[in-house]
Design a protein around this motif. Structure first.
Motif, mmCIF file in Angstrom:
data_model
loop_
_atom_site.group_PDB
_atom_site.id
_atom_site.type_symbol
_atom_site.label_atom_id
_atom_site.label_comp_id
_atom_site.label_asym_id
_atom_site.label_seq_id
_atom_site.Cartn_x
_atom_site.Cartn_y
_atom_site.Cartn_z
ATOM 1 N N THR A 1 0.834 -1.210 0.000
ATOM 2 C CA THR A 1 0.000 0.000 0.000
ATOM 3 C C THR A 1 0.865 1.255 0.000
ATOM 4 O OG1 THR A 1 -1.711 -1.176 1.233
ATOM 5 C CG2 THR A 1 -1.820 1.223 1.233
ATOM 6 N N THR A 2 1.966 1.193 0.744
ATOM 7 C CA THR A 2 2.878 2.345 0.800
ATOM 8 C C THR A 2 3.410 2.677 -0.586
ATOM 9 O OG1 THR A 2 3.559 1.808 3.062
ATOM 10 C CG2 THR A 2 5.035 3.213 1.772
ATOM 11 N N GLY A 3 3.822 1.658 -1.323
ATOM 12 C CA GLY A 3 4.322 1.874 -2.674
ATOM 13 C C GLY A 3 3.251 2.447 -3.583
ATOM 14 N N PHE A 4 2.035 1.945 -3.449
ATOM 15 C CA PHE A 4 0.926 2.472 -4.254
ATOM 16 C C PHE A 4 0.686 3.951 -3.959
ATOM 17 C CE2 PHE A 4 -3.638 3.467 -4.566
ATOM 18 C CZ PHE A 4 -3.832 3.239 -5.924
ATOM 19 N N GLU A 5 0.754 4.321 -2.677
ATOM 20 C CA GLU A 5 0.554 5.718 -2.310
ATOM 21 C C GLU A 5 1.673 6.607 -2.837
ATOM 22 O OE1 GLU A 5 -0.192 6.375 1.802
ATOM 23 O OE2 GLU A 5 -1.988 5.116 1.857
ATOM 24 N N LEU A 6 2.910 6.120 -2.771
ATOM 25 C CA LEU A 6 4.034 6.897 -3.290
ATOM 26 C C LEU A 6 3.890 7.116 -4.795
ATOM 27 C CD1 LEU A 6 7.067 5.313 -1.377
ATOM 28 C CD2 LEU A 6 5.975 7.514 -0.929
ATOM 29 N N ARG A 7 3.487 6.083 -5.509
ATOM 30 C CA ARG A 7 3.294 6.224 -6.952
ATOM 31 C C ARG A 7 2.129 7.158 -7.262
ATOM 32 N NH1 ARG A 7 1.663 1.495 -9.004
ATOM 33 N NH2 ARG A 7 1.756 0.257 -7.099
ATOM 34 N N SER A 8 1.083 7.077 -6.459
ATOM 35 C CA SER A 8 -0.094 7.926 -6.671
ATOM 36 C C SER A 8 0.235 9.397 -6.437
ATOM 37 C CB SER A 8 -1.226 7.496 -5.734
ATOM 38 O OG SER A 8 -1.619 6.166 -5.992
ATOM 39 N N VAL A 9 0.977 9.668 -5.370
ATOM 40 C CA VAL A 9 1.374 11.049 -5.083
ATOM 41 C C VAL A 9 2.251 11.591 -6.201
ATOM 42 C CG1 VAL A 9 2.770 12.484 -3.529
ATOM 43 C CG2 VAL A 9 1.140 10.853 -2.587
ATOM 44 N N GLY A 10 3.108 10.725 -6.740
ATOM 45 C CA GLY A 10 3.958 11.154 -7.838
ATOM 46 C C GLY A 10 3.179 11.467 -9.099
ATOM 47 N N LEU A 11 2.116 10.725 -9.348
ATOM 48 C CA LEU A 11 1.301 10.954 -10.543
ATOM 49 C C LEU A 11 0.406 12.166 -10.401
ATOM 50 C CD1 LEU A 11 0.292 7.261 -11.345
ATOM 51 C CD2 LEU A 11 1.821 8.715 -12.685
ATOM 52 N N ASN A 12 -0.239 12.307 -9.233
ATOM 53 C CA ASN A 12 -1.145 13.446 -9.015
ATOM 54 C C ASN A 12 -1.363 13.647 -7.517
ATOM 55 O OD1 ASN A 12 -3.341 15.274 -8.872
ATOM 56 N ND2 ASN A 12 -4.051 14.617 -10.895
ATOM 57 N N PRO A 13 -0.622 14.566 -6.891
ATOM 58 C CA PRO A 13 -0.756 14.764 -5.445
ATOM 59 C C PRO A 13 -2.140 15.268 -5.035
ATOM 60 C CG PRO A 13 0.653 16.453 -6.437
ATOM 61 C CD PRO A 13 0.418 15.419 -7.480
ATOM 62 N N PHE A 14 -2.778 16.035 -5.907
ATOM 63 C CA PHE A 14 -4.093 16.587 -5.563
ATOM 64 C C PHE A 14 -5.162 15.492 -5.558
ATOM 65 C CE2 PHE A 14 -1.685 19.972 -7.726
ATOM 66 C CZ PHE A 14 -1.566 20.852 -6.675
ATOM 67 N N ALA A 15 -5.114 14.624 -6.568
ATOM 68 C CA ALA A 15 -6.061 13.505 -6.609
ATOM 69 C C ALA A 15 -5.793 12.551 -5.451
ATOM 70 C CB ALA A 15 -5.949 12.766 -7.938
ATOM 71 N N SER A 16 -4.539 12.390 -5.082
ATOM 72 C CA SER A 16 -4.186 11.514 -3.960
ATOM 73 C C SER A 16 -4.760 12.048 -2.658
ATOM 74 C CB SER A 16 -2.662 11.388 -3.840
ATOM 75 O OG SER A 16 -2.124 10.833 -5.014
ATOM 76 N N GLU A 17 -4.661 13.353 -2.461
ATOM 77 C CA GLU A 17 -5.240 13.976 -1.259
ATOM 78 C C GLU A 17 -6.747 13.769 -1.241
ATOM 79 O OE1 GLU A 17 -4.249 15.433 1.389
ATOM 80 O OE2 GLU A 17 -2.235 16.239 1.126
ATOM 81 N N TYR A 18 -7.381 13.935 -2.405
ATOM 82 C CA TYR A 18 -8.830 13.772 -2.499
ATOM 83 C C TYR A 18 -9.237 12.338 -2.166
ATOM 84 C CZ TYR A 18 -13.569 14.080 -4.385
ATOM 85 O OH TYR A 18 -14.929 14.055 -4.535
ATOM 86 N N ALA A 19 -8.355 11.388 -2.500
ATOM 87 C CA ALA A 19 -8.638 9.972 -2.229
ATOM 88 C C ALA A 19 -8.321 9.579 -0.789
ATOM 89 C CB ALA A 19 -7.843 9.096 -3.183
ATOM 90 N N GLY A 20 -7.862 10.517 0.006
ATOM 91 C CA GLY A 20 -7.603 10.239 1.419
ATOM 92 C C GLY A 20 -6.162 9.961 1.771
ATOM 93 N N MET A 21 -5.257 10.087 0.794
ATOM 94 C CA MET A 21 -3.828 9.883 1.076
ATOM 95 C C MET A 21 -3.210 11.193 1.552
ATOM 96 S SD MET A 21 -2.860 7.722 -2.352
ATOM 97 C CE MET A 21 -3.997 6.506 -3.025
ATOM 98 N N SER A 22 -2.276 11.105 2.450
ATOM 99 C CA SER A 22 -1.591 12.295 2.950
ATOM 100 C C SER A 22 -0.381 12.583 2.078
ATOM 101 C CB SER A 22 -1.148 12.091 4.407
ATOM 102 O OG SER A 22 -0.344 13.168 4.826
ATOM 103 N N ALA A 23 -0.475 13.642 1.275
ATOM 104 C CA ALA A 23 0.633 13.999 0.399
ATOM 105 C C ALA A 23 1.860 14.387 1.211
ATOM 106 C CB ALA A 23 0.231 15.133 -0.530
ATOM 107 N N LYS A 24 1.658 15.119 2.296
ATOM 108 C CA LYS A 24 2.787 15.558 3.121
ATOM 109 C C LYS A 24 3.522 14.375 3.725
ATOM 110 C CE LYS A 24 1.073 20.152 4.374
ATOM 111 N NZ LYS A 24 0.696 21.063 5.486
ATOM 112 N N LYS A 25 2.759 13.419 4.239
ATOM 113 C CA LYS A 25 3.383 12.239 4.841
ATOM 114 C C LYS A 25 4.192 11.468 3.811
ATOM 115 C CE LYS A 25 1.612 8.242 4.942
ATOM 116 N NZ LYS A 25 0.728 7.060 5.057
#
Length: 355
Positions: free
Chosen positions: A215-239
């Motif tokens: 899951t951590t790897g998925f979140e890192l890849r997601s933040v790299g692709l689109n940090p705003f969409a990641s935040e909207y999906a509940g992922m912490s971009a800052k973390k």
């Protein structure tokens, strides 16, 4: 079919970049009055002519694998960690400091302790840039460049004023802290090949599992692709920004550990930050950020750099090798142009087929 074409292009770009770089190097040799055939023959002889040379190729590739993996983590998360050199130096300093502080500890305790200290130091140094980026939006490129110079001067101060009494190098570490193993030295003809290669191979597996299966790897890849969409999906971009930089720095720190405990077995005055940091970036870009690609790219760099030392024997300055390496990096940098040309060629074939 689209996935297949994408895979083919992803594999073709580094291959084309390497071939183009070698061809450009050959052209430069011809213009300079040298024989490319003799030059590349000497390079191959220098890399594979003796068991010792092969051992040195793998030895040189080892820290590049680690720094390349570190860069790939940050790059996948959307950051350009240009501070790998400084983070590697942090790992180098910390591992040597621990080795010098506890020289009589049993090897099975001291080596892991030094490795952990080096990884932690690299992570901490990279974490500074990650924290500033996450909290204040500071450019990680500028911060990491500044930190490279900062740790370089700190390192030289420690060598002259803390670890020694005005000397230019620390004493060699005890055998209990060394990554060198007698059987590796023996099978590689007395080269400096050391247990760092096993650490690098473990980290290749670790990074692949982390980025593809967790899951951590998925979140890192997601933040790299689109940090705003990641935040909207509940992922912490800052973390994830801080986490990516911590992991990246830890891997770079391990590269420094291998240099300190395996290659040189001490710390000395440096004129600039370790080259393994900047070469690691090139290795990662050439390998497309893929752990296996990074392994192959690091070995290629090892072949070029170790083999290049043989080129002066046929009258060719080994600076030509640096030109070849720079050319390969250049062609990787314009990979979009290579992809564009490949797409055009495919479209032309399709149109001919339709006609």
């Amino acid at each position: 079919m689209n996935n297949r074409n994408t895979t083919i292009k992803n594999l073709a770009v580094p291959v084309v970049s390497v071939v183009a770089g070698l061809l450009l190097g050959a052209v430069i040799m011809l213009i300079s009055g040298y024989s490319p055939v003799e030059g590349y023959r000497a390079l191959l002889q220098g890399a594979f002519g003796r068991t010792y040379n092969v051992g040195e190729v793998v030895r040189l590739a080892t820290p590049l694998i680690l720094t390349g993996l570190g860069f790939s983590i940050a790059n996948t998360a959307g950051f350009f960690n240009i501070g790998l050199a400084g983070q590697a130096l942090c790992g180098w300093i910390a591992s040597i400091a621990v080795a010098m502080s506890f020289p009589d500890l049993p090897r099975f305790l001291l080596v892991p302790l030094c490795v952990i200290a080096g990884a932690a130091a690299g992570a901490l140094w990279a974490g500074i840039a990650g924290f500033l980026r996450a909290q204040f939006g500071t450019s990680e490129v500028i911060v990491t460049i500044m930190l490279n110079y900062t740790i370089l001067h700190i390192s030289n101060y420690l060598v002259r004023n803390v670890f020694t009494d005005k000397n230019d190098a620390t004493p060699r570490i005890s055998e209990n802290a060394s990554l060198r193993l007698s059987f590796l030295t023996d099978i590689s003809g007395g080269s400096r090949l050391n247990a760092g290669i096993f650490l690098a191979l473990i980290m290749i597996i670790f990074v692949w599992v982390l980025m593809r299966k967790t899951t951590t790897g998925f979140e890192l890849r997601s933040v790299g692709l689109n940090p705003f969409a990641s935040e909207y999906a509940g992922m912490s971009a800052k973390k994830n920004i801080v986490l990516a930089m911590l992991i990246s720095g830890a891997l770079a720190g391990l590269g420094g550990v291998v240099e300190g405990l395996g290659t040189f077995e001490n710390l000395f005055i440096l004129d600039s930050a370790p080259a393994i940091g900047f070469d690691g970036m090139a290795v990662s870009l050439l390998g497309g950020g893929n752990p296996i690609g990074i392994l192959l790219s690091a070995l290629l760099f090892g072949v070029l750099k170790v083999g290049g030392l043989k080129m002066p024997s046929v009258g060719i300055p080994n600076e030509i090798v640096e030109i070849v390496v720079a050319s390969i990096i250049f062609f990787v940098g314009i990979s979009f142009a290579i992809r564009f040309i490949m797409d055009k060629a495919v479209m032309k074939r399709v149109k001919k087929g339709e006609a």
